[in-house]
Scaffold this active site. Structure first.
Site, short mmCIF file in Angstrom:
data_model
loop_
_atom_site.label_atom_id
_atom_site.label_comp_id
_atom_site.label_asym_id
_atom_site.label_seq_id
_atom_site.Cartn_x
_atom_site.Cartn_y
_atom_site.Cartn_z
N HIS A 101 0.84 -1.20 0.00
CA HIS A 101 0.00 0.00 0.00
C HIS A 101 0.87 1.25 0.00
O HIS A 101 0.60 2.21 -0.73
CB HIS A 101 -0.90 0.04 1.24
CG HIS A 101 -1.90 -1.06 1.32
ND1 HIS A 101 -1.99 -1.88 2.43
CD2 HIS A 101 -2.87 -1.46 0.47
CE1 HIS A 101 -2.99 -2.74 2.24
NE2 HIS A 101 -3.52 -2.52 1.05
N LYS B 47 -18.07 -6.17 8.72
CA LYS B 47 -16.80 -6.87 8.92
C LYS B 47 -16.29 -6.63 10.33
O LYS B 47 -16.58 -5.62 10.96
CB LYS B 47 -15.75 -6.37 7.91
CG LYS B 47 -16.04 -6.79 6.50
CD LYS B 47 -14.89 -6.40 5.59
CE LYS B 47 -15.13 -6.88 4.17
NZ LYS B 47 -14.00 -6.54 3.30
N ARG C 56 -2.32 -6.42 -7.42
CA ARG C 56 -1.20 -7.33 -7.20
C ARG C 56 -1.14 -8.40 -8.27
O ARG C 56 -0.08 -8.77 -8.71
CB ARG C 56 -1.30 -8.00 -5.83
CG ARG C 56 -1.11 -7.06 -4.67
CD ARG C 56 -1.43 -7.73 -3.38
NE ARG C 56 -2.83 -8.17 -3.45
CZ ARG C 56 -3.39 -8.98 -2.60
NH1 ARG C 56 -2.72 -9.48 -1.62
NH2 ARG C 56 -4.65 -9.32 -2.72
N SER D 146 -2.90 -7.88 3.39
CA SER D 146 -3.18 -7.58 4.80
C SER D 146 -3.57 -8.84 5.57
O SER D 146 -3.14 -9.03 6.71
CB SER D 146 -4.28 -6.53 4.92
OG SER D 146 -3.86 -5.30 4.39
#
Length: 160
Positions: free
Chosen positions: A18, A42, A91, A129
């Protein structure tokens, strides 16, 4: 007119991938607004405020990075702020498919906001992450994957 990019994400936690995206975006944009998405469905490792604080600490010496939190639709937040460009990091090909779908939906919601994709540098392709959290919470060393403020926060979280 200043060129501003909105870089949204959960950043739970922010990784060096990031950071790489933000640093490279600052070569193209005058300012990058890192927007921490708060999703009540979440259960993140770090609260929204903690994530904002960790990102602010990471970019403490960079005045062109603003860190905020937001909830609701991304395009609504971008319009409220008058930001015309949303930046998303990629990515792998699998990221592209997901991000393309999101960008397409958001473009249907508004044509006022454009989406730009930036590839993460090669050394960060495999870092996510969720992988960082798993390694850290199982006692692994994540110093090569996250900024120093995150290393300290993850260690503290693992010890509690």
């Amino acid at each position: 007119m200043r060129k501003v990019a909105l870089y949204p994400g959960s950043f739970d936690p922010i990784t060096l991938g990031h950071v790489d995206i933000v640093e490279r975006a600052l070569q193209v944009f005058d300012e990058v607004v890192v927007a921490v998405a708060v999703n009540i469905r979440k259960t993140p490792t770090f609260s929204g405020d903690e994530r904002v604080d960790l990102i602010r600490a990471t970019f403490a010496d960079e005045p062109r990075v603003e860190v905020v939190s937001f909830s609701g639709l991304l395009v609504d937040y971008a319009r409220e702020r008058g930001i015309k460009t949303v930046l998303r990091g990629l990515r792998a090909v699998s990221d592209f498919e997901f991000e393309f779908q999101l960008a397409s939906m958001n473009r249907r919601l508004t044509e006022e906001v454009d989406f730009i994709f930036m590839m993460t540098s090669e050394e960060h392709f495999f870092v996510s992450s969720s992988l960082v959290r798993e390694v850290a919470l199982n006692g692994g060393d994540v110093t090569q994957f996250v900024p120093p403020p995150v290393v300290a926060a993850l260690r503290a979280r693992a010890e509690s």
